[in-house]
Design an enzyme around this catalytic site. Sequence first.
Site, PDB file in Angstrom:
ATOM      1  N   THR A 195       1.950   4.101  -2.014  1.00  0.00           N
ATOM      2  CA  THR A 195       1.082   5.156  -2.557  1.00  0.00           C
ATOM      3  C   THR A 195       1.738   6.538  -2.469  1.00  0.00           C
ATOM      4  O   THR A 195       2.288   6.912  -1.437  1.00  0.00           O
ATOM      5  CB  THR A 195      -0.266   5.169  -1.807  1.00  0.00           C
TER       6      THR A 195
ATOM      7  N   GLU B 152      -1.542 -10.178  -0.209  1.00  0.00           N
ATOM      8  CA  GLU B 152      -2.240  -8.994   0.300  1.00  0.00           C
ATOM      9  C   GLU B 152      -3.735  -9.092  -0.023  1.00  0.00           C
ATOM     10  O   GLU B 152      -4.601  -8.852   0.821  1.00  0.00           O
ATOM     11  CB  GLU B 152      -1.656  -7.736  -0.339  1.00  0.00           C
TER      12      GLU B 152
END
Length: 385
Positions: free
Chosen positions: A124, A243
């Site tokens: 991110t 994930e």
Amino acid sequence: MSLDANEAELIRTFVRQLTTKYDRRYWLECTSQGKALDELWRELGRAGYLGVTVPEQYGGSGLSMSRLTILVEELANHGLPTFFIVISTAMGSVAIAKHGTEEQKRRYLTTMADGSEKFCFAITEPDAGSNSFRVRTLARRDGDNYVINGQKVFISGVDQADHMLLVARTTPADQVKDKREGMSLFIVDTKAAGLTMHRMDTRVVMPEGQFEVFFEDVRIPRGNLVGEEGKGLKAIFDALNPERISASAMATGVGRYALGKAVEYAKIRTVFNTPIGAHQGLAHPMAVAKTRLELASLMAHKAAEIFDEGGDAGMYANMAKYAAAEAAIDAVDIAMQVHGGSGFTGETDIITLWPIARLLRTAPVSREMILSYIAQHVLGLPRSY
Ligand SMILES: Cc1cc2nc3c(=O)[nH]c(=O)nc-3n(C[C@H](O)[C@H](O)[C@H](O)COP(=O)(O)OP(=O)(O)OC[C@H]3O[C@@H](n4cnc5c(N)ncnc54)[C@H](O)[C@@H]3O)c2cc1C
């Protein structure tokens, strides 16, 4: 490989026993002190459970998302969620097992399996957000090294991690024809010179905090590239289903933990002439929450099974992540309602579950990105972005 009921029960029994030693109180203490769950982690590693996603030749018991899903879920069922099991044991192990060089596998998978080292994950960036193709952190080749410059945000547990799985561009976005090109995956030592971190003011009650991470001429060996230069998306995408599956398992576990506390309280709290759990205004939402949690859990286990069989788990993993986050939110919400004003006190430890349940709607991938995936890839609707 799918699991037989006996093996699944063995994992659950082991975790249940472990949580009598490392219970929610231990977890809350570590969390309030900003301390890693080191003792719990070491015992999981010693018993071989952190090696469930590591092939046998590197000290694990085979790459099994089915085993991991049970492990994550059972820990969270007892109020012990951790980001590391999603980031390191699911994403890190799978990315390196599937795309790492032989040397990387020997070096990193063995220590992940025995619990002596952990990975954080950094994709991110402030200006890119959910549009990961827009990341600007750049890794430039310089002889036998890469030199990294850029910035990441919201990186969980970087202060407790030994290594980082970093997504960076090796070619800037404006110099590639296809935005998917020019992205690469690297292993970076979290103590590398030029790497600095600042704790962010996030208020999620978890043992791992979030950090802004700055890279100023961080030099790493060329051998730390995972997969092919410029084609890192393959390695990243292969780690996304693990994930999502493990995040789903964490969500359903958190939901079950909250609901379990609510059920106990609803049986004993009496304000008129029957325990509050007898009132359908509370009992039915609890029954609905339980149903949603178990449905979501089934989908997470189904996704894990398909992943282990080598099938395309994308649809199942995304649906599981969506359903599990929503179910966890519902479960924590009704648990708070059942507890009345006490739901807001530290003593009942219900309000502490709200941020993590609610976070799972936004991260590691947001509800909207998940629904867009389902709309586009499952229903065949036109792309929105
Ligand atoms: C506690 C916490 C831990 C985290 N840990 C990590 C970590 O370890 N490593 C890491 O790399 N990142 C981490 N993150 C980052 C997290 O993955 C992102 O916050 C998340 O993916 C959303 O990205 P964003 O914050 O940039 O939101 P944005 O991308 O700015 O999106 C804002 C909102 O707009 C919506 N939106 C955006 N585009 C569209 C669209 N096309 N259609 C519909 N809706 C849209 C999003 O769904 C979202 O609701 C963490 C975040 C938090 C809060």
